[in-house]
Design a protein around this motif. Structure first.
Motif, PDB file in Angstrom:
ATOM      1  N   LEU A   1       0.857  -1.188   0.000  1.00  0.00           N
ATOM      2  CA  LEU A   1       0.000   0.000   0.000  1.00  0.00           C
ATOM      3  C   LEU A   1       0.890   1.234   0.000  1.00  0.00           C
ATOM      4  O   LEU A   1       1.669   1.443   0.924  1.00  0.00           O
ATOM      5  CB  LEU A   1      -0.901   0.014   1.238  1.00  0.00           C
ATOM      6  CG  LEU A   1      -1.660   1.321   1.503  1.00  0.00           C
ATOM      7  CD1 LEU A   1      -2.625   1.641   0.373  1.00  0.00           C
ATOM      8  CD2 LEU A   1      -2.390   1.270   2.846  1.00  0.00           C
ATOM      9  N   LEU A   2       0.775   2.022  -1.051  1.00  0.00           N
ATOM     10  CA  LEU A   2       1.503   3.292  -1.126  1.00  0.00           C
ATOM     11  C   LEU A   2       0.518   4.395  -0.756  1.00  0.00           C
ATOM     12  O   LEU A   2      -0.193   4.934  -1.610  1.00  0.00           O
ATOM     13  CB  LEU A   2       2.059   3.492  -2.538  1.00  0.00           C
ATOM     14  CG  LEU A   2       3.047   2.428  -3.016  1.00  0.00           C
ATOM     15  CD1 LEU A   2       3.456   2.681  -4.466  1.00  0.00           C
ATOM     16  CD2 LEU A   2       4.284   2.384  -2.113  1.00  0.00           C
ATOM     17  N   ASP A   3       0.454   4.690   0.530  1.00  0.00           N
ATOM     18  CA  ASP A   3      -0.482   5.698   1.024  1.00  0.00           C
ATOM     19  C   ASP A   3       0.068   7.090   0.744  1.00  0.00           C
ATOM     20  O   ASP A   3       1.285   7.307   0.769  1.00  0.00           O
ATOM     21  CB  ASP A   3      -0.703   5.498   2.527  1.00  0.00           C
ATOM     22  CG  ASP A   3      -1.980   6.143   3.004  1.00  0.00           C
ATOM     23  OD1 ASP A   3      -2.741   6.669   2.162  1.00  0.00           O
ATOM     24  OD2 ASP A   3      -2.243   6.123   4.219  1.00  0.00           O
ATOM     25  N   GLU A   4      -0.826   8.030   0.481  1.00  0.00           N
ATOM     26  CA  GLU A   4      -0.461   9.404   0.129  1.00  0.00           C
ATOM     27  C   GLU A   4       0.517   9.429  -1.050  1.00  0.00           C
ATOM     28  O   GLU A   4       1.554  10.099  -1.026  1.00  0.00           O
ATOM     29  CB  GLU A   4       0.127  10.138   1.347  1.00  0.00           C
ATOM     30  CG  GLU A   4      -0.785  10.183   2.552  1.00  0.00           C
ATOM     31  CD  GLU A   4      -2.122  10.872   2.278  1.00  0.00           C
ATOM     32  OE1 GLU A   4      -2.233  11.578   1.268  1.00  0.00           O
ATOM     33  OE2 GLU A   4      -3.046  10.695   3.086  1.00  0.00           O
ATOM     34  N   ILE A   5       0.165   8.695  -2.097  1.00  0.00           N
ATOM     35  CA  ILE A   5       1.017   8.587  -3.287  1.00  0.00           C
ATOM     36  C   ILE A   5       1.234   9.949  -3.948  1.00  0.00           C
ATOM     37  O   ILE A   5       2.247  10.186  -4.605  1.00  0.00           O
ATOM     38  CB  ILE A   5       0.401   7.586  -4.294  1.00  0.00           C
ATOM     39  CG1 ILE A   5       1.337   7.307  -5.483  1.00  0.00           C
ATOM     40  CG2 ILE A   5      -0.943   8.093  -4.819  1.00  0.00           C
ATOM     41  CD1 ILE A   5       2.490   6.434  -5.132  1.00  0.00           C
ATOM     42  N   GLY A   6       0.299  10.877  -3.728  1.00  0.00           N
ATOM     43  CA  GLY A   6       0.426  12.211  -4.311  1.00  0.00           C
ATOM     44  C   GLY A   6       1.589  13.002  -3.763  1.00  0.00           C
ATOM     45  O   GLY A   6       1.968  14.027  -4.340  1.00  0.00           O
ATOM     46  N   GLU A   7       2.180  12.548  -2.650  1.00  0.00           N
ATOM     47  CA  GLU A   7       3.320  13.240  -2.050  1.00  0.00           C
ATOM     48  C   GLU A   7       4.660  12.709  -2.554  1.00  0.00           C
ATOM     49  O   GLU A   7       5.709  13.221  -2.159  1.00  0.00           O
ATOM     50  CB  GLU A   7       3.279  13.094  -0.523  1.00  0.00           C
ATOM     51  CG  GLU A   7       1.998  13.596   0.126  1.00  0.00           C
ATOM     52  CD  GLU A   7       1.842  15.096   0.029  1.00  0.00           C
ATOM     53  OE1 GLU A   7       2.862  15.783  -0.205  1.00  0.00           O
ATOM     54  OE2 GLU A   7       0.714  15.589   0.180  1.00  0.00           O
ATOM     55  N   MET A   8       4.629  11.708  -3.415  1.00  0.00           N
ATOM     56  CA  MET A   8       5.890  11.108  -3.875  1.00  0.00           C
ATOM     57  C   MET A   8       6.638  12.075  -4.799  1.00  0.00           C
ATOM     58  O   MET A   8       6.044  12.637  -5.726  1.00  0.00           O
ATOM     59  CB  MET A   8       5.607   9.802  -4.614  1.00  0.00           C
ATOM     60  CG  MET A   8       6.857   9.084  -5.086  1.00  0.00           C
ATOM     61  SD  MET A   8       6.501   7.462  -5.817  1.00  0.00           S
ATOM     62  CE  MET A   8       6.220   6.499  -4.327  1.00  0.00           C
ATOM     63  N   PRO A   9       7.949  12.285  -4.581  1.00  0.00           N
ATOM     64  CA  PRO A   9       8.731  13.190  -5.435  1.00  0.00           C
ATOM     65  C   PRO A   9       8.724  12.725  -6.899  1.00  0.00           C
ATOM     66  O   PRO A   9       8.672  11.533  -7.189  1.00  0.00           O
ATOM     67  CB  PRO A   9      10.144  13.100  -4.843  1.00  0.00           C
ATOM     68  CG  PRO A   9       9.950  12.598  -3.453  1.00  0.00           C
ATOM     69  CD  PRO A   9       8.752  11.714  -3.487  1.00  0.00           C
ATOM     70  N   LEU A  10       8.797  13.673  -7.816  1.00  0.00           N
ATOM     71  CA  LEU A  10       8.735  13.372  -9.250  1.00  0.00           C
ATOM     72  C   LEU A  10       9.822  12.395  -9.691  1.00  0.00           C
ATOM     73  O   LEU A  10       9.577  11.481 -10.476  1.00  0.00           O
ATOM     74  CB  LEU A  10       8.841  14.663 -10.061  1.00  0.00           C
ATOM     75  CG  LEU A  10       7.541  15.431 -10.313  1.00  0.00           C
ATOM     76  CD1 LEU A  10       7.848  16.806 -10.886  1.00  0.00           C
ATOM     77  CD2 LEU A  10       6.638  14.649 -11.248  1.00  0.00           C
ATOM     78  N   GLU A  11      11.051  12.597  -9.174  1.00  0.00           N
ATOM     79  CA  GLU A  11      12.152  11.728  -9.626  1.00  0.00           C
ATOM     80  C   GLU A  11      11.923  10.282  -9.202  1.00  0.00           C
ATOM     81  O   GLU A  11      12.375   9.346  -9.877  1.00  0.00           O
ATOM     82  CB  GLU A  11      13.501  12.239  -9.087  1.00  0.00           C
ATOM     83  CG  GLU A  11      13.611  12.303  -7.565  1.00  0.00           C
ATOM     84  CD  GLU A  11      13.127  13.617  -6.981  1.00  0.00           C
ATOM     85  OE1 GLU A  11      13.467  13.893  -5.814  1.00  0.00           O
ATOM     86  OE2 GLU A  11      12.405  14.349  -7.693  1.00  0.00           O
ATOM     87  N   LEU A  12      11.210  10.078  -8.116  1.00  0.00           N
ATOM     88  CA  LEU A  12      10.934   8.719  -7.672  1.00  0.00           C
ATOM     89  C   LEU A  12       9.735   8.117  -8.412  1.00  0.00           C
ATOM     90  O   LEU A  12       9.638   6.904  -8.557  1.00  0.00           O
ATOM     91  CB  LEU A  12      10.679   8.700  -6.162  1.00  0.00           C
ATOM     92  CG  LEU A  12      10.838   7.331  -5.487  1.00  0.00           C
ATOM     93  CD1 LEU A  12      12.237   6.778  -5.710  1.00  0.00           C
ATOM     94  CD2 LEU A  12      10.546   7.428  -4.008  1.00  0.00           C
ATOM     95  N   GLN A  13       8.854   8.989  -8.897  1.00  0.00           N
ATOM     96  CA  GLN A  13       7.715   8.509  -9.674  1.00  0.00           C
ATOM     97  C   GLN A  13       8.180   7.757 -10.923  1.00  0.00           C
ATOM     98  O   GLN A  13       7.562   6.775 -11.339  1.00  0.00           O
ATOM     99  CB  GLN A  13       6.817   9.677 -10.066  1.00  0.00           C
ATOM    100  CG  GLN A  13       6.092  10.320  -8.891  1.00  0.00           C
ATOM    101  CD  GLN A  13       5.285  11.528  -9.312  1.00  0.00           C
ATOM    102  OE1 GLN A  13       4.834  11.627 -10.456  1.00  0.00           O
ATOM    103  NE2 GLN A  13       5.110  12.471  -8.388  1.00  0.00           N
TER     104      GLN A  13
END
Length: 647
Positions: free
Chosen positions: A433-445
């Protein structure tokens, strides 16, 4: 072989630019259409695999009108649009496109959008095929079992709810030589619970004499055509169908879909599904019913003729809440509390997607219970005995999140004194479960997208890639489409995650569930604090129903915990709600508030269910309620709780 693509674009330069890019990438161009009418002609002759459709076209019809037809014909499509009007985009989303391309876009954006659309369409088709196969198997089991007719109908309803959403199903039947139908309503009262409503029951609910309802049934037209009705079409239907008009008025239904058929012993049956939503049904639902028509006929054929004849007369014993125990396919949703239509819709979606490995995107405000939904999906999946790893992307520093997710080798960076196994590696063969996925940095996306596409990871400082088998559930309280538009979230990752979105309704949209949730938290914090609170006053419940709950279930839980600690007697007589209430008094009056006795009855039944109906002894209901067994028996008698109806 590359897919055949139709371009629907009224600007010649843009259409030709698309044709050139797609041709160079190896796609076959089925044609270029400037209007919906031209597009329909090309679709009929060329049968494209995919369609790129601009939202605004020449003529009266828009790309959204064409999209509705494409969706009905099961042709995947991607929208092209330079318009960022939120209202238009929201309408476009209801057609369930496989992607959006915002003009101007690069060749790379176009090819990625098509790749993702192909991926999503493939998974969508595989999921539907698997579900339909399972439904046929379950209908065959119902056909073979020796249950009575109403149990078979209810078990059939449970099976169909996985793909045909409904709030109520009406089963009408008659011998072919008869002029009039008889029938029953089965109204959903929970995920696998149905209230069986006959003419006498409907008379009590509606306040109309049973004889009037019989006359309405006799003068209602026969449903002899398979068809669906939404919104205005449904209103037109009820104007000429007095029985459906009564049902719609009593229960608030706004859409209907009908499937009539004839059994081998010359009975005409009609399955009629109702929903409160004005856009409840579409051609895909009707197509699914057609494909299941033969198994459904087989189920009705399996009901003995003498049972069909006896069912034509009204049996008062049918008027109960039916929670059939014959099926072992009912999912266990754990601690998800509630029976509101909004929550039942979520539970239906969980039941559809849980068995597969499809990525799921949970969308909803903070405090709506996204983690509980993720728990249910994992626990109902084939991976339930495998690891379930939860990661809060918002709680991890940007400098550590890559190491947390993918791990690192010893000496990979300053401070890396030992090898670290990342969350994805720990979740191998299970779920993450990747909770709060919207907070993930762009480079990690970018790296997460690679994991989704290649199903492999690479530890920081490592030389080898590691194959993994992980089912991904992502959750966010952000509007990811807005994040994409503002450059904070990758479009390709969004559509890769958005294969199966589930929107979790806020508490203000499921207020019917509030008393059950409040009593659930009351019971939990009673035990935790050692208090003996036995109920919640009507005034407190009314105040709770008037509040909009911006913090949702989490806020409700905290306020119930606080109220229990502050309560001076055995009842919660006061709750300290914030003063920013938006709901008007009129809205509160229109919301049904259960009385103290009704809430007490529901609470006692919930405890009895947990204790398997036991009243006396250690861990039994009387002990959990902290009252003498004789007092509990007296309360059950007064509240009309019959022990034999406790599953």
């Amino acid at each position: 072989m590359k897919e055949k693509i139709l371009i629907v674009e009224d600007q010649f330069v843009e259409a030709d630019y698309l044709r050139l890019m797609l041709t160079q990438a190896g796609y076959i161009i089925a044609g270029i259409a400037r209007s919906v009418a031209q597009a329909e002609q090309i679709i009929k002759s060329e049968k494209p695999d995919f369609v790129l459709v601009d939202i605004f076209l020449k003529g009266k019809q828009t790309g959204i009108d064409l999209a509705k037809q494409l969706s009905a014909d099961n042709i995947p499509f991607v929208y092209l649009s330079a318009n960022s009007n939120e209202e238009i985009l929201n309408v476009a989303k209801t057609t369930e496109p496989y992607g959006f391309l915002v003009k101007p876009f690069r060749e790379k954006d176009l090819l990625i959008a098509l790749e993702i659309a192909h991926y999503r369409h493939k998974h969508n088709q595989e999921s539907k095929w698997h579900t339909e196969k399972q439904l046929r198997k379950e209908l065959l089991n119902i056909q073979k079992e020796g249950a009575n007719w109403d149990t078979k109908v209810i078990e059939t309803a449970k099976v169909l709810q996985k793909l045909i959403p409904f709030d109520c199903i009406c089963v009408k039947f008659k011998p072919l030589e008869s002029r009039y139908y008889s029938g029953f309503l089965f109204r959903r009262a929970g995920f696998s619970e149905y209230q069986t409503i006959d003419i006498n029951s409907l008379s009590n609910i509606s306040g109309r004499p049973a004889e009037d309802i019989k006359r309405l049934l006799e003068h209602s037209p026969i449903d002899n055509t398979a068809r669906w009705y939404n919104g205005d079409d449904f209103n037109k239907l009820t104007s000429v169908h007095p029985m459906k008009a009564l049902i719609a008025k009593v229960f608030g239904f706004s859409s209907n879909i009908v499937l009539p058929f004839i059994t081998s012993d010359s009975y005409m049956f009609s399955l009629s599904f109702f929903r409160r939503s004005e856009e409840g049904y579409n051609p895909e639902h009707l197509d699914m019913l057609f494909r299941l028509q033969q198994p459904l006929i087989a189920v009705m054929n399996s009901i003995p003729a003498n049972e069909k004849r006896s069912a034509l007369s009204i049996h008062p014993e049918f008027n109960i809440i039916t929670n059939s125990k014959t099926s072992n396919t009912n999912p266990d949703f754990g601690t998800i509390i509630g029976k509101s239509p909004a929550l039942l819709k979520v539970m239906d979606l969980i039941g559809q997607v849980a068995y597969s490995d499809t990525s799921v995107l949970l969308l909803g405000e903070s405090g709506t219970g996204k983690e509980k939904i993720a728990d249910a999906i994992h626990n109902l999946s084939t991976r339930k005995n495998k690891p379930f790893i939860k990661v809060n992307c918002a709680a991890l520093p940007a400098t550590l999140i890559e190491s947390e997710l993918f791990g690192h080798e010893k000496g990979a960076f300053t401070g890396a004194y030992d090898k670290r196994i990342g969350k994805f590696e720990k979740a191998d063969s299970g779920t993450i479960l990747l909770d709060e996925i919207g907070e993930m940095p762009l480079e990690l996306q970018v790296k997460l997208l690679r994991v989704l596409q290649e199903k492999e990871i690479e530890r920081i400082g490592g030389r080898d890639t590691l194959k993994i088998d992980v089912r991904i559930i992502a959750a966010t309280n952000k509007n990811l489409e807005k994040e994409v538009a503002e450059g904070r979230f990758r479009l390709d990752l969004y559509y890769r995650l958005n294969v199966f979105p589930i929107r979790i309704p806020p508490l203000r949209e499921r207020k019917e569930d509030m008393p059950a949730l409040a009593y659930h938290f009351m019971n939990y914090y009673n035990q935790k604090s050692g208090k003996k609170i036995s109920g919640i006053s009507d005034n407190v419940l009314k105040s709770m129903m008037a509040y909009d709950w911006p913090g949702n279930i989490r806020e409700l839980e905290h306020l119930i915990e606080r109220s229990i600690l502050l309560a001076k007697g055995n009842f919660i007589e006061d709750i300290q709600l914030p003063v920013t209430q938006k709901t008007s008094d009129a809205d509160v009056e229109n919301s049904y508030i259960k009385t103290i006795h009704e809430n007490e009855r529901d609470y006692i039944i919930s405890i009895l269910k947990k204790c398997n109906g036991r009243i006396w002894g250690a861990g039994a209901a009387a002990e959990m309620l902290n009252i003498p067994p004789s007092t509990l028996k007296s309360r059950m008698k007064k509240l009309g709780i019959r022990k034999e109806f406790i599953p």
